[in-house]
Design an enzyme around this catalytic site. Structure first.
Site, PDB file in Angstrom:
ATOM      1  NE  ARG A 160      45.904  49.290  41.404  1.00 49.86           N
ATOM      2  CZ  ARG A 160      46.719  49.898  42.535  1.00 49.86           C
ATOM      3  NH1 ARG A 160      46.734  51.022  42.753  1.00 49.86           N
ATOM      4  NH2 ARG A 160      47.368  48.826  43.361  1.00 49.86           N
ATOM      5  CB  SER A 237      45.315  43.675  43.598  1.00 52.43           C
ATOM      6  OG  SER A 237      46.042  43.881  44.409  1.00 52.43           O
ATOM      7  CD  GLU A 333      44.328  46.182  40.323  1.00 55.88           C
ATOM      8  OE1 GLU A 333      45.323  45.661  39.828  1.00 55.88           O
ATOM      9  OE2 GLU A 333      44.393  46.601  41.184  1.00 55.88           O
TER      10      GLU A 333
HETATM   11  N1  EPU Z   1      44.310  41.302  54.160  1.00 58.34           N
HETATM   12  C1  EPU Z   1      43.784  40.212  54.641  1.00 58.34           C
HETATM   13  N2  EPU Z   1      43.739  39.022  53.987  1.00 58.34           N
HETATM   14  C2  EPU Z   1      44.518  38.940  52.881  1.00 58.34           C
HETATM   15  C3  EPU Z   1      45.153  39.992  52.061  1.00 58.34           C
HETATM   16  C4  EPU Z   1      44.904  41.178  52.834  1.00 58.34           C
HETATM   17  O1  EPU Z   1      43.195  40.346  55.783  1.00 58.34           O
HETATM   18  O2  EPU Z   1      44.600  37.906  52.421  1.00 58.34           O
HETATM   19  C5  EPU Z   1      44.205  42.662  54.836  1.00 58.34           C
HETATM   20  C6  EPU Z   1      45.681  42.915  55.243  1.00 58.34           C
HETATM   21  O3  EPU Z   1      45.952  42.401  56.679  1.00 58.34           O
HETATM   22  C7  EPU Z   1      45.577  44.394  55.386  1.00 58.34           C
HETATM   23  C8  EPU Z   1      44.678  44.684  54.344  1.00 58.34           C
HETATM   24  O4  EPU Z   1      43.917  43.714  53.923  1.00 58.34           O
HETATM   25  O5  EPU Z   1      44.938  44.792  56.542  1.00 58.34           O
HETATM   26  C9  EPU Z   1      45.181  45.334  52.999  1.00 58.34           C
HETATM   27  O6  EPU Z   1      46.175  44.389  52.516  1.00 58.34           O
HETATM   28  P1  EPU Z   1      47.767  44.829  51.763  1.00 58.34           P
HETATM   29  O7  EPU Z   1      48.112  45.831  52.586  1.00 58.34           O
HETATM   30  O8  EPU Z   1      48.361  43.512  51.539  1.00 58.34           O
HETATM   31  O9  EPU Z   1      47.192  45.603  50.653  1.00 58.34           O
HETATM   32  P2  EPU Z   1      45.897  45.274  49.363  1.00 58.34           P
HETATM   33  O10 EPU Z   1      44.895  46.282  49.758  1.00 58.34           O
HETATM   34  O11 EPU Z   1      45.425  43.808  49.568  1.00 58.34           O
HETATM   35  C10 EPU Z   1      46.860  46.998  48.017  1.00 58.34           C
HETATM   36  C11 EPU Z   1      47.267  47.099  46.396  1.00 58.34           C
HETATM   37  C12 EPU Z   1      48.265  46.238  45.855  1.00 58.34           C
HETATM   38  C13 EPU Z   1      49.443  47.020  46.607  1.00 58.34           C
HETATM   39  C14 EPU Z   1      49.242  46.826  47.951  1.00 58.34           C
HETATM   40  C15 EPU Z   1      50.447  47.705  48.596  1.00 58.34           C
HETATM   41  C16 EPU Z   1      44.766  47.268  45.264  1.00 58.34           C
HETATM   42  C17 EPU Z   1      43.715  46.514  44.627  1.00 58.34           C
HETATM   43  N3  EPU Z   1      45.848  46.601  45.563  1.00 58.34           N
HETATM   44  O12 EPU Z   1      46.751  45.506  47.968  1.00 58.34           O
HETATM   45  O13 EPU Z   1      48.486  46.545  44.416  1.00 58.34           O
HETATM   46  O14 EPU Z   1      50.716  46.381  46.257  1.00 58.34           O
HETATM   47  O15 EPU Z   1      47.960  47.532  48.444  1.00 58.34           O
HETATM   48  O16 EPU Z   1      50.176  49.163  48.506  1.00 58.34           O
HETATM   49  O17 EPU Z   1      44.693  48.431  45.783  1.00 58.34           O
HETATM   50  C18 EPU Z   1      47.977  45.337  42.350  1.00 58.34           C
HETATM   51  O18 EPU Z   1      47.310  46.315  42.026  1.00 58.34           O
HETATM   52  O19 EPU Z   1      47.985  44.406  41.502  1.00 58.34           O
HETATM   53  C19 EPU Z   1      48.564  45.400  43.613  1.00 58.34           C
HETATM   54  C20 EPU Z   1      49.363  44.241  44.007  1.00 58.34           C
END
Ligand code: EPU
Length: 337
Positions: A160, A237, A333
């Site tokens: 990012r 995010s 972010e």
């Molecule tokens: N999780 C929770 N509770 C929640 C949300 C997530 O426990 O409410 C846990 C999930 O179960 C999982 C982990 O956190 O174990 C990661 O969650 P997720 O796969 O949904 O991805 P994220 O880390 O929350 C990142 C990016 C997203 C991208 C997704 C998929 C960042 C800041 N965000 O989200 O990017 O779509 O991975 O690759 O790196 C964005 O930057 O705007 C964005 C949406």
């Protein structure tokens, strides 16, 4: 050249925060940027407004990038080189490349925003960052009063992050990106290791997906978890996933065995901010008109009528509670204007 004044920016930011730009100009042709009258203005360069927290009125000149165009620039044995104008809608551009038979960007389907903004924060999702498919970009440099080309290495892409954020160039309006060239390798490999994507494809009983089938699966996953900004204003995010030392991750895992941990190539460990926020009790919780989304705790949402101060208040409360519970700092972010 005629600048508009006191333009309402509420429709131009996906958090739907109120604020006016003292002066405003829509840029639909790169030649507009060369007007010397723009050089001494305090500038902000806006794309789709999907990574922005508008904290109030902006006293300077807002340049709204709307340069169109997309074409195959060149092709060799290894790759297609595709050029797109900064103002093209990112998702429509990705779908267009797939329809043309040029795969590679499918994992970045349905990300809001524009082509020109994509390299600034190196947008990423489902195991792919745009920097991996990036060749170069063309930008107007206000300081040098010249167009310049920035190649992949010079962009210094990271999680990012890019040169444009590192140098503060974006916020200071030093450079306006006018077009981006992507390099899409002909030796295409499906990138479906991310659990949510693998599960969605399995549910669809697709073992050897085409690029379009991967795009369709990702669109479905995103639609299930992430709010559509047109319905519930948000910026995706809201915080970075924090990257901590291996020792720090171990300390946390001893207390919280379910803590998701993603080891990084440099030995550090990325944590899931969404998980930390949910554990801190913020999933689906509001403070005034701003809350964290009930299906994905990392997404900050405007429940209606919020302003920049409301966003800052909720942000600070979430940061404080995650810090108190886990001693982990969350950094936002989006950019603040
Ligand atoms: N999780 C929770 N509770 C929640 C949300 C997530 O426990 O409410 C846990 C999930 O179960 C999982 C982990 O956190 O174990 C990661 O969650 P997720 O796969 O949904 O991805 P994220 O880390 O929350 C990142 C990016 C997203 C991208 C997704 C998929 C960042 C800041 N965000 O989200 O990017 O779509 O991975 O690759 O790196 C964005 O930057 O705007 C964005 C949406």
């Amino acid at each position: 050249m005629k600048l508009a004044s006191a333009v309402d920016l509420t429709p131009f930011n996906t958090l739907a925060l109120p604020g006016k730009a003292a002066r405003y100009l829509k840029i639909s042709d790169p030649a507009q940027l060369t007007d010397p009258a723009l050089k001494d203005e305090q500038r902000f360069i806006l794309g789709g407004g999907s990574n922005l927290v508008l904290t109030g009125d902006f006293a300077g000149l807002l340049l709204h990038m709307a340069i169109p165009g997309k074409r195959l620039l060149q092709e060799d044995d290894e790759a297609w080189y595709i050029e797109a104008g900064a103002g093209e809608n990112w998702h429509d551009f990705v779908q267009w490349t797939l329809a043309q038979g040029w795969p590679g960007l499918e994992n970045l389907s349905l990300i809001p925003g524009t082509v020109g903004a994509a390299p600034i924060q190196n947008i990423g999702a489902y195991g792919l960052e745009v920097g991996e498919c990036f060749h170069s970009l063309s930008a107007w440099d206000f300081e040098k009063q010249a167009f310049t080309t920035v190649d992949r290495q010079a962009c210094r892409f990271a999680y990012r992050d890019s040169l444009f954020k590192q140098q503060g160039w974006h916020l200071s309006g030093r450079m306006a990106i006018v077009s981006v060239v992507f390099r899409l390798a002909k030796a295409w490999q499906p990138n479906i290791r991310y659990t949510d994507v693998a599960q969605e494809l399995a549910a669809r009983e697709i073992a050897a997906p085409t690029p379009q089938e991967i795009a369709n699966a990702i669109i479905a996953v995103r639609q299930r978890k992430l709010p559509d900004p047109a319905q519930i204003p948000n910026t995706g995010s809201f915080f970075h996933n924090p990257v901590v030392s291996a020792a720090e991750a171990e300390r946390l895992a001893a207390d919280f065995p379910n803590l998701p941990r993603y080891p990084q190539p440099d030995g550090r460990v990325k944590l899931a901010a969404g998980w930390l926020i949910e554990q801190a009790g913020w999933k689906g919780k509001n403070l005034g008109p701003v809350g964290m989304y009930e299906k994905q705790a990392l997404v900050l949402v405007n429940r209606g009528g919020a302003n920049g101060d409301d966003v800052k208040r909720t942000m600070a409360a979430v940061q404080a509670e995650v810090r108190a519970r886990f001693a982990v700092a969350l950094t936002p972010e989006p950019m603040f204007l």
